[in-house]
Structures are given as structure tokens and as C-alpha cells.
Design a protein around this motif. Structure first.
Motif, PDB file in Angstrom:
ATOM      1  N   TYR A   5       0.855  -1.181   0.000  1.00 49.95           N
ATOM      2  CA  TYR A   5       0.000   0.000   0.000  1.00 49.95           C
ATOM      3  C   TYR A   5       0.890   1.230   0.000  1.00 49.95           C
ATOM      4  O   TYR A   5       1.834   1.314   0.792  1.00 49.95           O
ATOM      5  CB  TYR A   5      -0.887  -0.051   1.253  1.00 49.95           C
ATOM      6  N   TYR A   6       0.610   2.146  -0.910  1.00 50.02           N
ATOM      7  CA  TYR A   6       1.335   3.419  -0.945  1.00 50.02           C
ATOM      8  C   TYR A   6       0.484   4.495  -0.269  1.00 50.02           C
ATOM      9  O   TYR A   6      -0.443   5.019  -0.880  1.00 50.02           O
ATOM     10  CB  TYR A   6       1.610   3.860  -2.383  1.00 50.02           C
ATOM     11  N   PRO A   7       0.761   4.829   0.976  1.00 52.24           N
ATOM     12  CA  PRO A   7       0.034   5.924   1.618  1.00 52.24           C
ATOM     13  C   PRO A   7       0.329   7.236   0.893  1.00 52.24           C
ATOM     14  O   PRO A   7       1.425   7.422   0.360  1.00 52.24           O
ATOM     15  CB  PRO A   7       0.604   5.972   3.040  1.00 52.24           C
ATOM     16  N   PRO A  13       6.341   1.985  -0.189  1.00 51.29           N
ATOM     17  CA  PRO A  13       5.151   1.162   0.027  1.00 51.29           C
ATOM     18  C   PRO A  13       5.187   0.485   1.400  1.00 51.29           C
ATOM     19  O   PRO A  13       6.252   0.256   1.961  1.00 51.29           O
ATOM     20  CB  PRO A  13       5.240   0.128  -1.094  1.00 51.29           C
ATOM     21  N   VAL A  14       4.015   0.159   1.909  1.00 49.72           N
ATOM     22  CA  VAL A  14       3.878  -0.516   3.196  1.00 49.72           C
ATOM     23  C   VAL A  14       3.361  -1.925   2.932  1.00 49.72           C
ATOM     24  O   VAL A  14       2.344  -2.111   2.255  1.00 49.72           O
ATOM     25  CB  VAL A  14       2.907   0.248   4.128  1.00 49.72           C
ATOM     26  N   TYR A  15       4.061  -2.914   3.444  1.00 55.18           N
ATOM     27  CA  TYR A  15       3.688  -4.321   3.314  1.00 55.18           C
ATOM     28  C   TYR A  15       2.390  -4.561   4.068  1.00 55.18           C
ATOM     29  O   TYR A  15       2.169  -4.008   5.139  1.00 55.18           O
ATOM     30  CB  TYR A  15       4.835  -5.174   3.870  1.00 55.18           C
ATOM     31  N   ASN A  16       1.506  -5.402   3.513  1.00 51.00           N
ATOM     32  CA  ASN A  16       0.178  -5.580   4.112  1.00 51.00           C
ATOM     33  C   ASN A  16       0.211  -6.027   5.573  1.00 51.00           C
ATOM     34  O   ASN A  16      -0.654  -5.623   6.357  1.00 51.00           O
ATOM     35  CB  ASN A  16      -0.691  -6.525   3.280  1.00 51.00           C
ATOM     36  N   PHE A  23      -1.259   2.019  10.819  1.00 43.21           N
ATOM     37  CA  PHE A  23      -2.348   2.913  10.449  1.00 43.21           C
ATOM     38  C   PHE A  23      -3.699   2.610  11.090  1.00 43.21           C
ATOM     39  O   PHE A  23      -4.506   3.507  11.253  1.00 43.21           O
ATOM     40  CB  PHE A  23      -2.567   2.896   8.924  1.00 43.21           C
ATOM     41  N   ILE A  24      -3.980   1.363  11.363  1.00 48.20           N
ATOM     42  CA  ILE A  24      -5.348   0.975  11.709  1.00 48.20           C
ATOM     43  C   ILE A  24      -5.393   0.372  13.107  1.00 48.20           C
ATOM     44  O   ILE A  24      -4.576  -0.468  13.455  1.00 48.20           O
ATOM     45  CB  ILE A  24      -5.881  -0.051  10.683  1.00 48.20           C
ATOM     46  N   LEU A  63      -4.136  -1.064  -8.253  1.00 43.46           N
ATOM     47  CA  LEU A  63      -5.282  -0.175  -8.136  1.00 43.46           C
ATOM     48  C   LEU A  63      -4.781   1.214  -7.794  1.00 43.46           C
ATOM     49  O   LEU A  63      -4.117   1.411  -6.776  1.00 43.46           O
ATOM     50  CB  LEU A  63      -6.235  -0.674  -7.044  1.00 43.46           C
ATOM     51  N   GLU A  64      -5.077   2.156  -8.673  1.00 42.53           N
ATOM     52  CA  GLU A  64      -4.674   3.540  -8.454  1.00 42.53           C
ATOM     53  C   GLU A  64      -5.738   4.250  -7.614  1.00 42.53           C
ATOM     54  O   GLU A  64      -6.891   3.824  -7.576  1.00 42.53           O
ATOM     55  CB  GLU A  64      -4.503   4.272  -9.798  1.00 42.53           C
ATOM     56  N   ASN A  65      -5.368   5.343  -6.983  1.00 44.64           N
ATOM     57  CA  ASN A  65      -6.335   6.092  -6.174  1.00 44.64           C
ATOM     58  C   ASN A  65      -7.414   6.757  -7.026  1.00 44.64           C
ATOM     59  O   ASN A  65      -8.412   7.232  -6.505  1.00 44.64           O
ATOM     60  CB  ASN A  65      -5.640   7.113  -5.266  1.00 44.64           C
TER      61      ASN A  65
END
Length: 118
Positions: A5-7, A13-16, A23-24, A63-65
Motif C-alpha cells: 500500500y502506498y500511503p 510502500p507498506v507491506y500488508n 495505520f489501523i 489499483l490507483e487512487n
């Protein structure tokens, strides 16, 4: 299954598996969503199988923003690679990240030599 995931506020990127730590605060809810995502990809694989299409060995979904997306199916034989090797090669190919360390560098060099690509 893994993803990155790219915040919007970071270049890396952040590994899942690191998302909930960074973040969560709703780990159970996040894991349920991750399970749903896995189920979607499993269902897609079953559709390919049922339609007698060639079975892919891995899939890259970008998937792009903006909502735009791209799916790349990989049909290479990856049975000789363990999941760690697969992830190191994937990060190198798709994110341009060369993981530091002797083993990851050897994995990348072997991939480059075997694929004839840099």
C-alpha cells in the motif's frame, strides 16, 4: 497473498502485514477485509479453471487512487521458488525494490540471470 500500500504521505510502500501496526486500530475488521480480498482472488482463479483457461500461478493487481486498475497474470512455473523468493522477485520487478542482504541479492541475481533481464 500479500500486497503493498502506498500511503499518500509516503514514498515507500507498506507491506500488508504492517498496515495494522502503522495505520489501523481495527485489526479484526482489517483481517476480515483481507479475507474477503483473498476470497475474490480465489473465486477469480476458479472462474479461469471452470472456463478451461490457462491457470495463472500469480496475479498482480494494481489499483490507483483514481479507481483505474491493471491486472497482470503470470503463468511462469514458480514451483521451485518458496514464498519468500517469490515476494523478493515480485518487489524487484514491480516496485523496483532490491531487498538488502545476501540471500535476497542472490535471489535477484539468479532471477536476472535466468530471465535475461535487469
Amino acid at each position: 497473498m500479500y500486497f503493498y500500500y502506498y500511503p499518500s504521505n509516503l514514498d515507500e510502500p507498506v507491506y500488508n502485514l504492517d498496515i495494522t501496526n502503522r495505520f489501523i486500530n481495527y485489526e479484526d475488521e482489517y483481517e476480515e477485509l483481507e479475507d474477503q480480498l483473498y476470497d475474490c482472488f480465489t473465486e477469480l482463479w476458479e472462474v479461469f479453471k471452470n472456463q478451461k483457461q490457462e491457470k495463472w500461478t500469480s496475479l498482480t493487481f494494481i489499483l490507483e487512487n483514481t479507481g483505474e486498475f491493471n491486472i497482470e497474470y503470470n503463468y511462469e512455473d514458480i514451483s521451485e521458488q518458496d514464498s519468500y523468493e517469490q515476494r523478493i522477485i515480485w518487489k524487484y520487478k514491480h516496485l523496483g525494490i532490491e531487498t538488502k542482504g545476501e540471500r535476497p541479492q542472490a535471489i535477484i541475481q539468479k532471477h536476472i540471470t535466468e530471465s535475461g533481464k535487469s
